[in-house]
Design an enzyme around this catalytic site. Sequence first.
Site, short mmCIF file in Angstrom:
data_model
loop_
_atom_site.label_atom_id
_atom_site.label_comp_id
_atom_site.label_asym_id
_atom_site.label_seq_id
_atom_site.Cartn_x
_atom_site.Cartn_y
_atom_site.Cartn_z
N ASP C 129 0.91 -1.19 -0.03
CA ASP C 129 -0.02 -0.02 -0.04
C ASP C 129 0.88 1.27 0.00
O ASP C 129 0.39 2.54 -0.18
CB ASP C 129 -0.86 0.10 1.15
CG ASP C 129 -2.02 -1.15 1.02
OD1 ASP C 129 -2.14 -1.53 0.10
OD2 ASP C 129 -2.42 -1.26 2.14
N ASN C 217 -8.56 4.09 -27.05
CA ASN C 217 -8.62 3.36 -25.86
C ASN C 217 -8.76 4.10 -24.71
O ASN C 217 -8.75 5.35 -24.79
CB ASN C 217 -7.29 2.45 -25.86
CG ASN C 217 -6.16 3.19 -25.88
OD1 ASN C 217 -6.08 4.49 -25.67
ND2 ASN C 217 -4.89 2.64 -26.05
#
Lengths: 320, 320, 320, 320
Positions: C129, C217
């Site tokens: 994290d 995209n």
Amino acid sequence: MIKKIAVMTSGGDAPGMNAAIRAAVRTAVTENIEIVGIKRGYSGLLDEDFIEMSYASVGGIMEKGGTILRSSRCEEFQTTEGRKRAAEILKKYGIEALVVIGGEGSLTGAMLLSEENDIPVIGIPGTIDNDIAHTDMCIGVDTCLNTVIGNIQKLKDTASSHERAFIVEVMGRHSGYIALASGLATGAEAILIPEIPVDYDAIAEKLWNERKRGKINCIVVVAEGVASAYTVARHMEHRIGYETRITILGHVQRGGSPTAFDRILASRMGYEAIKALQEEDFGTMIALQSGKMVRIPLKKVLSEKKKIDEKLIEMSKILS
Amino acid sequence: MIKKIAVMTSGGDAPGMNAAIRAAVRTAVTENIEIVGIKRGYSGLLDEDFIEMSYASVGGIMEKGGTILRSSRCEEFQTTEGRKRAAEILKKYGIEALVVIGGEGSLTGAMLLSEENDIPVIGIPGTIDNDIAHTDMCIGVDTCLNTVIGNIQKLKDTASSHERAFIVEVMGRHSGYIALASGLATGAEAILIPEIPVDYDAIAEKLWNERKRGKINCIVVVAEGVASAYTVARHMEHRIGYETRITILGHVQRGGSPTAFDRILASRMGYEAIKALQEEDFGTMIALQSGKMVRIPLKKVLSEKKKIDEKLIEMSKILS
Amino acid sequence: MIKKIAVMTSGGDAPGMNAAIRAAVRTAVTENIEIVGIKRGYSGLLDEDFIEMSYASVGGIMEKGGTILRSSRCEEFQTTEGRKRAAEILKKYGIEALVVIGGEGSLTGAMLLSEENDIPVIGIPGTIDNDIAHTDMCIGVDTCLNTVIGNIQKLKDTASSHERAFIVEVMGRHSGYIALASGLATGAEAILIPEIPVDYDAIAEKLWNERKRGKINCIVVVAEGVASAYTVARHMEHRIGYETRITILGHVQRGGSPTAFDRILASRMGYEAIKALQEEDFGTMIALQSGKMVRIPLKKVLSEKKKIDEKLIEMSKILS
Amino acid sequence: MIKKIAVMTSGGDAPGMNAAIRAAVRTAVTENIEIVGIKRGYSGLLDEDFIEMSYASVGGIMEKGGTILRSSRCEEFQTTEGRKRAAEILKKYGIEALVVIGGEGSLTGAMLLSEENDIPVIGIPGTIDNDIAHTDMCIGVDTCLNTVIGNIQKLKDTASSHERAFIVEVMGRHSGYIALASGLATGAEAILIPEIPVDYDAIAEKLWNERKRGKINCIVVVAEGVASAYTVARHMEHRIGYETRITILGHVQRGGSPTAFDRILASRMGYEAIKALQEEDFGTMIALQSGKMVRIPLKKVLSEKKKIDEKLIEMSKILS
């Protein structure tokens, strides 16, 4: 009914060998066949270097490169006496049959052991050279090719940044398969293989033409059986008039976590080897043909040379 | 003698399609055939969205995932009128034949276009589903499998650290090939495929037995055609009594730089497609059989279902 | 002089933890300090689940994902009584100090154990994290990011082939670091993190503008702490008017062979932890600051929140 | 206010350079600064080989290795006259400032150009050698290290299967950073770097001791600045009495899709370079210090040698 067998890896190691060991062991265990691992190939056999194998002992090995049983080359086993002694050792331990995973030399050893001493053997083709007849692929080839093209691809990045020729030496003493296939798969400008005489002038001319057409990168892949990267570089530099740089991958090509293809191929072959033993298809090699597992007599396999596909050579000229 | 052709990719994209385009273009150019690219599959054909292709325009594309021509699904082309209009457009541009790279739906479209309007077509099987009959492999399958096993392998690292079951959802609406092959290649504890009815109780029992045997990691691979990862997780959690975590790879499975296998397969197929056109083997699909390129009538290919190999299913039960 | 210590991994596992264990063990052995491994974190400590560690026992583990000592979360240790019992167990075994590799919760546990029971501890920040203050990086973050961007990159291949939006859910309950960094590193069109309120209308508008500019995209990266990929997809679809597809990487992000960065960082931290123990710098966490190893009091580390770099957020808006 | 600038890459290329170009271009465009790309470094500058850069022209380049602007070494620019001519060319085109991405030589060129001709420059450290002072990392180092360790890891697979020593030659003419860091990250048995005199007898003794302890694999990493792999092999073979095999990675080390670290570092540096130009922090190099972007005068950067971290050397002795 066979009650106790052994499995070994022999010769140059190849990614996927562990998956074959795992499949052979787990299939044997499921079929209530006792199975021992022989360490360091025929050397370990002659040294009685055995370990018990169980369902759990092959857990977590499929994804590992190399071979947990290790491998080696063994001079003594190349003699009739050596093989006789090996057969006696196997009998002493109650080992009734042997699964050998390896290349041409190792499978030849297995065949001789079997013929001379009446030991049932099953061969599994494991070699990055892809030089064994009657099977579409050998264990390890696919991983090796991906390692090689991954590295050549990186070279192409930098090749496009500079103006140089890069000479890449890959494995293949007698077979140009790795060089040809990896050259094709990366669009190498030139591919040098033992099966074809080298014409440095023609290559230099091709590179010059490419350059005139605007191509700025230039990769030459050479199988070690042709010449070393250094030799090729020396031959090319004065002909093309610009710098070359070399890459020698060496044994990097033998390692790496096996690809999906090698894991599945090896698993199928290990499984099939036990089935062949149960069905007494002795003296055969497990082979891949058109997506299916087949069993070919070792004698037949070893009496032929796998030829390189002429069409691949033709294609390589057109496509790059 | 054919003078001008077109190439397109259609349907779901698959890694290696670019290598097939490159090979078709370069082979055509070498054979003095003019070749145009049709963008976005049949939609682009109906929109006359064409681009000139040359030797240079396909440089550096082999290693790229996806397709430079892009792809799409097209409703209009699914009608007789749509296909008639497509044929007229091709004729208007002097395009005498069409190479279509795609899966079952796309090849069916090609066959109908050909039959109804007398347009010579050659199909190339490109789909990660590996559900096309008469070819050992389709373009893209090998790369997809390596992507899946690479991710499952990472999961196994953490799976061994904790005590949980991991549910991995992979592609395959009607075909369980990706799930079965990737499950085999990673030693997944359970594999759920559309070809076999799911028995959650049996799976839960197996997982319990594994746990008792000391296995701490537990991977369940499920083809999307069976159920979503969430559904499987819900079914499993109360049966096994410990936590599950899910992974849904999604379209990640369609991408990635193609593997050596896919690059070579696609290159061979693109090359062979042009040869087939020259030899007027129209209405065929290029296929891989036992390491060789063969040409199978599209009608024959599309009238059969590729069945999943029963032995792989059996093996998967024994090996994990 | 300290004679005997223990090392453990705790909480969510992170790639590189094994390299830290290896370094701590080998450095301790070199310094003639006896070192035991505690399995399954604080749970294993309370269960007295210890193993002897030696120079050889940590061979070949650096390249492995996960943690050989395994990990877990432990409720009992969250109580004062639990920690008191843990301290007694450590004393019973003659363990004079403890090295804890883990995230915020695990380091808090270590600090409390130390403060309440006078057990010398050293913390090593291991968590994907990257939410621990006073260290430039935590072990595992770099590998995690490379896993995420590798997968998103594959998605971009297919994203360029079709016309869809892809929603990728990544880890991060309270911290958006993984989402922000991986979004930046792949040029994601939108990045949703817990630190910033989500404005679906603004995102939809941005995607529309990109599309008008010709971008085909479209990748949206969302930290799990914001919403699930499904929720985001539902919010986006009716706003943008075209299809979305989802990818949920899940625990894949915790695995994988550690990158060079994580191996070196972890090795340095493991080494430094032993040095800190020898120099009696108790109650500190080993941190990376400007390329150097420093020791920061756990109290200071744990009293602050690592903030996300505002400049990265600003950059992410400009660069994609 | 600066209205028009140029960006170039120079010297040996490094993965991540494209991400820096992309960030510089997009930040400049956002800030309404016109930006041109100079191809082939200082050679292209002297040849007036410029291309317009726009937001779209840098799309899809971040993930590519090498540099889209290409690079070269330029003799003429090493003279005062050459640099004067370069300054005149820049002025002719209305280019008011220059961003140079490259290594020590390239940054020295930029500094001299600036000092002698009053051209505002900003340097960005891009070199796999990691030999530039005052920045924790240079662009390209992280990707290079991961390429090297990926290959050495494969070698370890096969190394464990056989009984041989493997000599791996990596880049680093004057700096041993790549050798030291990759050796540390793979647990190499010996690491030879230019900063420390080589003692072949001591290495051979160490390898012998490892072998006696039961270690079967043996990797020696050598920086090219010490000796070639062949030379090291020759020195080792007669001392250790068993075979060696060599790997020379060569320019493979300069390529590859950049890692997350390099993409983010390069993006930040490209962004910061434009900010520095706007804030008239001329003559500085963008550097990474403790996770933050800082600007250091080029004069200061180039007057110091980056020293190798002594602790890493000490650690490498203990940990392998």
